[in-house]
Structure formats: C-alpha cells, structure tokens
Scaffold this active site. Structure first.
Site, short mmCIF file in Angstrom:
data_model
loop_
_atom_site.label_atom_id
_atom_site.label_comp_id
_atom_site.label_asym_id
_atom_site.label_seq_id
_atom_site.Cartn_x
_atom_site.Cartn_y
_atom_site.Cartn_z
N SER A 17 0.83 -1.22 0.00
CA SER A 17 0.00 0.00 0.00
C SER A 17 0.85 1.26 0.00
O SER A 17 0.48 2.27 -0.61
CB SER A 17 -0.99 -0.01 1.16
OG SER A 17 -0.34 0.19 2.39
N HIS A 113 9.03 3.61 8.58
CA HIS A 113 8.95 2.68 9.71
C HIS A 113 7.72 3.02 10.55
O HIS A 113 7.47 4.20 10.83
CB HIS A 113 10.22 2.78 10.55
CG HIS A 113 10.26 1.77 11.64
ND1 HIS A 113 10.44 0.41 11.41
CD2 HIS A 113 10.10 1.90 12.98
CE1 HIS A 113 10.40 -0.23 12.55
NE2 HIS A 113 10.20 0.64 13.52
C1 GRF Z 1 3.93 -0.66 6.80
O1 GRF Z 1 3.36 -0.41 8.05
C2 GRF Z 1 5.41 -0.37 6.84
O2 GRF Z 1 5.74 0.78 7.55
C3 GRF Z 1 5.89 -1.61 7.55
O3 GRF Z 1 5.15 -2.67 6.98
C4 GRF Z 1 3.92 -2.16 6.50
C5 GRF Z 1 3.87 -2.44 5.04
O4 GRF Z 1 2.63 -2.12 4.50
N1 GRF Z 1 7.31 -1.78 7.46
P1 GRF Z 1 2.45 -1.99 2.94
O5 GRF Z 1 3.09 -3.22 2.29
O6 GRF Z 1 3.11 -0.71 2.48
O7 GRF Z 1 0.98 -1.97 2.72
#
Ligand code: GRF
Length: 193
Positions: A17, A113
């Site tokens: 996402s 993060h």
């Molecule tokens: C996000 O919360 C990112 O910060 C963390 O994992 C999640 C990934 O979500 N490291 P997406 O794949 O971007 O939907």
C-alpha cells in the site's frame, strides 16, 4: 535541481500500500520524479498485482535463491544501477540491507517505519507501543543508515493510542498517516536534490 525527473525505484515485500501511494504521487505532473521500477524480494507479495494493474515495472528478486545477504544485495544493486536509479524508496521492504549496500547510496535511500523513531526499531511496533502504555504512536520516514531503522528523520506523523486499541486497530490508524507521510517526505527530498 536538474531539469530531468529523478529516477526512482520502490522496494517492497508485501501488500504494497505504501508502494501504491508513492507510485500515485510520483505520477502527478508536478512531482519532478519518474517511477522507473519496483523491486520485491517476495514472489508472493500482494503488491505485484498492484504493479501489474497499474502497468508499473516490477522485478522479483527472491532472496531465498541467494546464498548470502551480500549476494542478494549485489543483484539488487546491479538491477538498480542498470535502470539508472537515482533514489530508492523502501516501502514495507522487510529485508535488512548490508552496510556496503546502504553506504553505496548516500542520502539516496529512504525508508518508512511504523513507529515514532527512535522508539521501537524492528518488528511488532504496534504491539510494543500498546504494551508500553504509550499515549501516542506513529510513523517515520527517514534516510537510511547501515544500522536498522536508523538515520536522519524527514517526516514523522503521530496518532493517538485509544482505549481498547488492538495492534491491528493501531496499525490501521498508523498506515493512514504513512500514506500521508511518505509523499510529503519524498517532496522534501526531491526539493533538495
Ligand atoms: C507498513 O506499516 C510499513 O511501515 C511496515 O510494513 C507495513 C507495510 O505495508 N514496514 P504496505 O506493504 O506498504 O501496505
């Protein structure tokens, strides 16, 4: 900044996402950047389908087919250099990069993060924030340094922790802010190149 759009790669490992949000942002006419490719280390990443539907080039480099972290990073670096990438955005990229790799892209490697760094580096950030009784949680976009989840902060967004929150409820609140934070951070970085 030079006249030509900055060539960007996005690295992701799962749902994608943040990758999708960044891709949509980069596609805007007033963003002086070009999304050249995305790379995932997981052949089963949900984000691959998003790339297909949006017509975004996606390269799969399965980390399981490499004997070492160094070998994986060498292939990744080769792929990015071959595409003349100038800026890398890690967006849910769940893989530690070697010190040599990170040092090869000084201030050209960004990460998001899901915590208010320097709090809660590593995994399970939402659960840890709840267990600590924090009243506030959030996300951070930062320049990457060799140490995990370390480096100068570009944008931070916070959310309240509410009574009765579960890690998933908190994650949902944080991801909304991630989708605001990363485009903002990218604009800041681009304005400095
Ligand atoms: C996000 O919360 C990112 O910060 C963390 O994992 C999640 C990934 O979500 N490291 P997406 O794949 O971007 O939907």
């Amino acid at each position: 900044m030079s006249g030509s759009p900055v060539k960007i790669a996005i690295l992701f490992s799962g749902r994608g996402s943040n990758m999708q949000t960044l891709a949509r942002h980069i596609a805007k006419a007033d963003v002086p950047a070009e999304l050249v490719l995305t790379v995932t280390n997981r052949p089963d990443a949900g984000g691959i389908e998003i790339c297909k539907e949006a017509g975004i080039a996606c390269t799969v480099i399965d980390h399981k087919s490499f004997d070492s972290r160094e070998a994986f990073d060498a292939k990744l670096g080769e792929t990015l250099r071959a595409a003349n990438i100038e800026l890398i955005c890690c967006a849910g990229f769940m893989r530690l990069l070697t010190e040599d790799f990170v040092n090869g892209w000084p201030d050209r490697l960004l990460n998001i993060h899901p915590s208010l760094l320097p709090k809660y580096k590593g995994l399970h950030t939402h659960k840890r924030a709840l267990e600590a009784g924090d009243k506030e949680h959030g996300c951070t976009v930062h320049y990457m340094r060799p140490e995990m989840d370390d480096g100068p902060i570009i944008v931070q967004k916070s959310v309240p922790v509410l009574a009765g929150d579960t890690p998933d409820m908190l994650a949902d609140r944080v991801i909304e802010q991630e989708h605001i934070a990363y485009p903002q951070a990218l604009d800041i970085v681009l304005s400095k190149l």
